[in-house]
Design a protein around this motif. Sequence first.
Motif, PDB file in Angstrom:
ATOM      1  N   ALA A 105      65.658  94.357 -95.830  1.00 13.58           N
ATOM      2  CA  ALA A 105      64.968  93.087 -96.063  1.00 13.58           C
ATOM      3  C   ALA A 105      63.748  93.313 -96.951  1.00 13.58           C
ATOM      4  O   ALA A 105      62.980  94.264 -96.755  1.00 13.58           O
ATOM      5  CB  ALA A 105      64.542  92.467 -94.735  1.00 13.58           C
ATOM      6  N   THR A 106      63.585  92.442 -97.937  1.00 10.92           N
ATOM      7  CA  THR A 106      62.453  92.539 -98.859  1.00 10.92           C
ATOM      8  C   THR A 106      61.801  91.171 -99.022  1.00 10.92           C
ATOM      9  O   THR A 106      62.394  90.140 -98.694  1.00 10.92           O
ATOM     10  CB  THR A 106      62.902  93.046-100.245  1.00 10.92           C
ATOM     11  OG1 THR A 106      63.813  92.084-100.814  1.00 10.92           O
ATOM     12  CG2 THR A 106      63.589  94.392-100.148  1.00 10.92           C
ATOM     13  N   GLY A 107      60.594  91.166 -99.528  1.00 14.61           N
ATOM     14  CA  GLY A 107      59.891  89.919 -99.807  1.00 14.61           C
ATOM     15  C   GLY A 107      58.985  90.097-101.012  1.00 14.61           C
ATOM     16  O   GLY A 107      58.526  91.209-101.291  1.00 14.61           O
ATOM     17  N   VAL A 108      58.753  89.009-101.744  1.00 14.33           N
ATOM     18  CA  VAL A 108      57.883  89.048-102.918  1.00 14.33           C
ATOM     19  C   VAL A 108      56.805  87.982-102.750  1.00 14.33           C
ATOM     20  O   VAL A 108      57.107  86.836-102.376  1.00 14.33           O
ATOM     21  CB  VAL A 108      58.672  88.801-104.222  1.00 14.33           C
ATOM     22  CG1 VAL A 108      57.744  88.898-105.431  1.00 14.33           C
ATOM     23  CG2 VAL A 108      59.814  89.797-104.351  1.00 14.33           C
ATOM     24  N   PHE A 109      55.559  88.353-103.035  1.00 16.13           N
ATOM     25  CA  PHE A 109      54.430  87.453-102.813  1.00 16.13           C
ATOM     26  C   PHE A 109      53.467  87.498-103.997  1.00 16.13           C
ATOM     27  O   PHE A 109      53.511  88.407-104.826  1.00 16.13           O
ATOM     28  CB  PHE A 109      53.656  87.858-101.548  1.00 16.13           C
ATOM     29  CG  PHE A 109      54.522  88.214-100.378  1.00 16.13           C
ATOM     30  CD1 PHE A 109      54.989  87.230 -99.532  1.00 16.13           C
ATOM     31  CD2 PHE A 109      54.880  89.532-100.132  1.00 16.13           C
ATOM     32  CE1 PHE A 109      55.791  87.550 -98.451  1.00 16.13           C
ATOM     33  CE2 PHE A 109      55.687  89.870 -99.053  1.00 16.13           C
ATOM     34  CZ  PHE A 109      56.142  88.869 -98.209  1.00 16.13           C
ATOM     35  N   LEU A 110      52.601  86.513-104.016  1.00 14.65           N
ATOM     36  CA  LEU A 110      51.471  86.517-104.940  1.00 14.65           C
ATOM     37  C   LEU A 110      50.194  86.533-104.119  1.00 14.65           C
ATOM     38  O   LEU A 110      50.066  85.781-103.149  1.00 14.65           O
ATOM     39  CB  LEU A 110      51.483  85.274-105.837  1.00 14.65           C
ATOM     40  CG  LEU A 110      52.630  85.132-106.840  1.00 14.65           C
ATOM     41  CD1 LEU A 110      52.436  83.872-107.674  1.00 14.65           C
ATOM     42  CD2 LEU A 110      52.731  86.350-107.739  1.00 14.65           C
ATOM     43  N   ARG A 111      49.267  87.384-104.496  1.00 15.78           N
ATOM     44  CA  ARG A 111      47.952  87.432-103.865  1.00 15.78           C
ATOM     45  C   ARG A 111      46.906  87.103-104.915  1.00 15.78           C
ATOM     46  O   ARG A 111      46.989  87.567-106.055  1.00 15.78           O
ATOM     47  CB  ARG A 111      47.654  88.824-103.300  1.00 15.78           C
ATOM     48  CG  ARG A 111      48.466  89.217-102.088  1.00 15.78           C
ATOM     49  CD  ARG A 111      48.054  90.607-101.611  1.00 15.78           C
ATOM     50  NE  ARG A 111      48.802  91.019-100.445  1.00 15.78           N
ATOM     51  CZ  ARG A 111      48.465  90.727 -99.195  1.00 15.78           C
ATOM     52  NH1 ARG A 111      47.370  90.012 -98.964  1.00 15.78           N
ATOM     53  NH2 ARG A 111      49.196  91.142 -98.183  1.00 15.78           N
ATOM     54  N   GLY A 112      45.937  86.296-104.544  1.00 13.54           N
ATOM     55  CA  GLY A 112      44.884  86.004-105.498  1.00 13.54           C
ATOM     56  C   GLY A 112      43.980  84.887-105.032  1.00 13.54           C
ATOM     57  O   GLY A 112      44.185  84.286-103.969  1.00 13.54           O
ATOM     58  N   GLU A 113      42.991  84.605-105.852  1.00 13.70           N
ATOM     59  CA  GLU A 113      42.026  83.547-105.550  1.00 13.70           C
ATOM     60  C   GLU A 113      42.510  82.224-106.122  1.00 13.70           C
ATOM     61  O   GLU A 113      43.060  82.168-107.228  1.00 13.70           O
ATOM     62  CB  GLU A 113      40.665  83.900-106.144  1.00 13.70           C
ATOM     63  CG  GLU A 113      39.589  82.854-105.881  1.00 13.70           C
ATOM     64  CD  GLU A 113      38.265  83.226-106.514  1.00 13.70           C
ATOM     65  OE1 GLU A 113      37.474  82.313-106.829  1.00 13.70           O
ATOM     66  OE2 GLU A 113      38.024  84.436-106.704  1.00 13.70           O
ATOM     67  N   VAL A 114      42.324  81.163-105.351  1.00 17.05           N
ATOM     68  CA  VAL A 114      42.682  79.825-105.817  1.00 17.05           C
ATOM     69  C   VAL A 114      41.599  79.347-106.778  1.00 17.05           C
ATOM     70  O   VAL A 114      40.442  79.177-106.397  1.00 17.05           O
ATOM     71  CB  VAL A 114      42.826  78.846-104.636  1.00 17.05           C
ATOM     72  CG1 VAL A 114      43.140  77.440-105.148  1.00 17.05           C
ATOM     73  CG2 VAL A 114      43.917  79.322-103.683  1.00 17.05           C
ATOM     74  N   THR A 115      41.991  79.147-108.030  1.00 15.14           N
ATOM     75  CA  THR A 115      41.025  78.767-109.062  1.00 15.14           C
ATOM     76  C   THR A 115      41.074  77.282-109.409  1.00 15.14           C
ATOM     77  O   THR A 115      40.155  76.760-110.031  1.00 15.14           O
ATOM     78  CB  THR A 115      41.273  79.581-110.343  1.00 15.14           C
ATOM     79  OG1 THR A 115      42.632  79.367-110.785  1.00 15.14           O
ATOM     80  CG2 THR A 115      41.076  81.071-110.079  1.00 15.14           C
ATOM     81  N   ALA A 116      42.156  76.596-109.021  1.00 13.03           N
ATOM     82  CA  ALA A 116      42.274  75.167-109.335  1.00 13.03           C
ATOM     83  C   ALA A 116      43.337  74.543-108.446  1.00 13.03           C
ATOM     84  O   ALA A 116      44.162  75.238-107.839  1.00 13.03           O
ATOM     85  CB  ALA A 116      42.624  74.956-110.808  1.00 13.03           C
ATOM     86  N   VAL A 117      43.306  73.214-108.376  1.00 18.58           N
ATOM     87  CA  VAL A 117      44.297  72.437-107.623  1.00 18.58           C
ATOM     88  C   VAL A 117      44.807  71.343-108.545  1.00 18.58           C
ATOM     89  O   VAL A 117      44.033  70.715-109.269  1.00 18.58           O
ATOM     90  CB  VAL A 117      43.670  71.806-106.358  1.00 18.58           C
ATOM     91  CG1 VAL A 117      44.694  70.949-105.627  1.00 18.58           C
ATOM     92  CG2 VAL A 117      43.128  72.881-105.437  1.00 18.58           C
ATOM     93  N   GLU A 118      46.119  71.118-108.549  1.00 22.25           N
ATOM     94  CA  GLU A 118      46.685  70.093-109.417  1.00 22.25           C
ATOM     95  C   GLU A 118      47.888  69.444-108.747  1.00 22.25           C
ATOM     96  O   GLU A 118      48.390  69.927-107.721  1.00 22.25           O
ATOM     97  CB  GLU A 118      47.104  70.690-110.761  1.00 22.25           C
ATOM     98  CG  GLU A 118      48.208  71.713-110.671  1.00 22.25           C
ATOM     99  CD  GLU A 118      48.584  72.313-112.015  1.00 22.25           C
ATOM    100  OE1 GLU A 118      49.707  72.827-112.127  1.00 22.25           O
ATOM    101  OE2 GLU A 118      47.754  72.265-112.942  1.00 22.25           O
ATOM    102  N   SER A 119      48.340  68.345-109.342  1.00 23.79           N
ATOM    103  CA  SER A 119      49.523  67.643-108.851  1.00 23.79           C
ATOM    104  C   SER A 119      50.592  67.690-109.924  1.00 23.79           C
ATOM    105  O   SER A 119      50.328  67.380-111.087  1.00 23.79           O
ATOM    106  CB  SER A 119      49.181  66.187-108.515  1.00 23.79           C
ATOM    107  OG  SER A 119      50.336  65.487-108.090  1.00 23.79           O
ATOM    108  N   ALA A 120      51.809  68.104-109.540  1.00 22.20           N
ATOM    109  CA  ALA A 120      52.923  68.185-110.484  1.00 22.20           C
ATOM    110  C   ALA A 120      54.162  67.585-109.834  1.00 22.20           C
ATOM    111  O   ALA A 120      54.604  68.046-108.779  1.00 22.20           O
ATOM    112  CB  ALA A 120      53.189  69.632-110.890  1.00 22.20           C
ATOM    113  N   ASN A 121      54.686  66.521-110.461  1.00 23.61           N
ATOM    114  CA  ASN A 121      55.892  65.854-109.957  1.00 23.61           C
ATOM    115  C   ASN A 121      55.741  65.429-108.498  1.00 23.61           C
ATOM    116  O   ASN A 121      56.672  65.544-107.693  1.00 23.61           O
ATOM    117  CB  ASN A 121      57.110  66.771-110.108  1.00 23.61           C
ATOM    118  CG  ASN A 121      57.395  67.131-111.554  1.00 23.61           C
ATOM    119  OD1 ASN A 121      57.191  66.310-112.449  1.00 23.61           O
ATOM    120  ND2 ASN A 121      57.847  68.342-111.797  1.00 23.61           N
ATOM    121  N   GLY A 122      54.556  64.938-108.150  1.00 28.51           N
ATOM    122  CA  GLY A 122      54.319  64.440-106.803  1.00 28.51           C
ATOM    123  C   GLY A 122      54.004  65.503-105.775  1.00 28.51           C
ATOM    124  O   GLY A 122      53.783  65.182-104.607  1.00 28.51           O
ATOM    125  N   ALA A 123      53.985  66.778-106.180  1.00 27.78           N
ATOM    126  CA  ALA A 123      53.700  67.871-105.244  1.00 27.78           C
ATOM    127  C   ALA A 123      52.338  68.480-105.559  1.00 27.78           C
ATOM    128  O   ALA A 123      51.950  68.594-106.718  1.00 27.78           O
ATOM    129  CB  ALA A 123      54.782  68.945-105.329  1.00 27.78           C
TER     130      ALA A 123
END
Length: 221
Positions: free
Chosen positions: A177-195
């Motif tokens: 079993a494997t997994g892939v992730f992103l780690r980092g600081e949240v630099t902005a918030v946006e809305s795309a296609n209602g999400a």
Amino acid sequence: MPSINPASATGFGASTPAESSTKSLAGDFNTFLTLLTKQLQYQDPLSPLDTNQFTQQLVSFTGVEQSIQQNKNLETLIGLFSANGLSSATGYLGKSVVANSDILLVGEDGGSWTYALGANAAETDLVVTDARGKIVLQRSGETEAGEHSLEIKPGELPPGYYQLTVSATTDNGSDIATGVFLRGEVTAVESANGATQLIVGKTPVDLTAVSSIAVPPIQQQ
């Protein structure tokens, strides 16, 4: 390997589906009234037109108009929920998060993924593909259980979206079993296609993909 399709926000000034439908319906209804008036004007008095068909068409127009109005109301509600989601997501700004995502936006300064192995492996393969699904990088990964990182150095890949696929096997060829992730600081918030999306480093990820969040330590003056 599927192609990567990064989400894009709707442009300013774009018409909503309900608005477009309303304009189309108005044009059709005006044409219908013009034809009806002409036919009534030139009908044969001895053989008048059957008004049942016109009545049915009027009823149909009314039903379509009501459906469009319902769609308008739904679009308004979606817009309100989207705005509320953005407002709530601003609490993530400046915080470090881990997001379940194998997509990375590589910039001029590179970027990095975090991948995890559920057990010790005999062999680990790391494959990076571009937005067209073409393999652009392939190398052996770490074999110990736990978390590791794949660093993309500045200039190693052209700026753009890339996908990391990790496969690991044991000595007898069984998959791990494997997994892939992103780690980092949240630099902005946006809305795309209602999400609602968070910009983690440079990469947009869905808010629902965030698996953990950490408050940055307070720096002593």
